[in-house]
Enzyme design. Sequence first.
Site, short mmCIF file in Angstrom:
data_model
loop_
_atom_site.label_atom_id
_atom_site.label_comp_id
_atom_site.label_asym_id
_atom_site.label_seq_id
_atom_site.Cartn_x
_atom_site.Cartn_y
_atom_site.Cartn_z
N CYS A 103 -0.57 -16.19 30.86
CA CYS A 103 -1.59 -15.32 30.27
C CYS A 103 -3.01 -15.77 30.65
O CYS A 103 -3.42 -15.59 31.79
CB CYS A 103 -1.41 -15.23 28.76
N HIS A 205 3.94 -13.54 28.16
CA HIS A 205 4.19 -14.78 27.41
C HIS A 205 5.68 -15.12 27.40
O HIS A 205 6.38 -14.90 26.38
CB HIS A 205 3.67 -14.65 25.98
N GLU A 207 7.12 -17.89 27.02
CA GLU A 207 7.49 -18.90 26.02
C GLU A 207 7.99 -18.26 24.73
O GLU A 207 8.88 -18.79 24.06
CB GLU A 207 6.31 -19.85 25.75
#
Length: 230
Positions: A103, A205, A207
């Site tokens: 990001c 994102h 994660e």
Amino acid sequence: MKPIIGVTMHSSERKFEINDTYIQAVLQAGGIPLCFPHITTGIEEFISKIDGLLLIGGHDIHSKFFGEDPIPMQGMVIEQRDESDFQVLQAALKRDLPVFAVCRGHQVLNVALGGSLYQDIPSQVNGAIQHAQKSARHEKIHRVVVKEGTQLFELIGSEVWTNSFHHQAIKEVGDGLMVTASTSDGIIEAIEHPDYTFCLGVQWHPEELAIKQDDASLTLFKAFVDACQK
């Protein structure tokens, strides 16, 4: 020995912080996260102690770093964080340490190599789709198309649905970087640098998705940590 992954951090008044999902994603992929504050001294010593660098998301990048005055829609900027991220990244690239940029980190990678950003997608990109989703962080909101013949394509295939939490995006691409994925409105969603062992940036994102056992997201983190192991 598991590889040590240097992980950048957010900052707010008098404290540093990081979303736990970054830590869990690195752990799931087999790495040991080492979170560090904004630093502009002792960088070479720090870099010598890690095996890879994870640049996380966060606030906007100050427009002065890509030669523009701020428009009214620019969000919060923290110049100290920008300086730290740029300097740590350059030191990591100098040593050819694996870099995974997420990001804001994806944007840092681009600006550090001479690129620029749209400061605000809705006001600067005609026909833009939603990039700052209102759904939960693990929900996949839009499709990303990946270019064939790229490292990203080898890892996750021709397309993927992703989450999205940004209002800035890459405009002019930095020196040596390849655009590897985009959305239907033309926004650049991934970049990589072919001259380095592993240097990959994604605008979404992973994660947040990796901890939900999303295959593509886990693959990205595992490929990064595997590169750090070599």
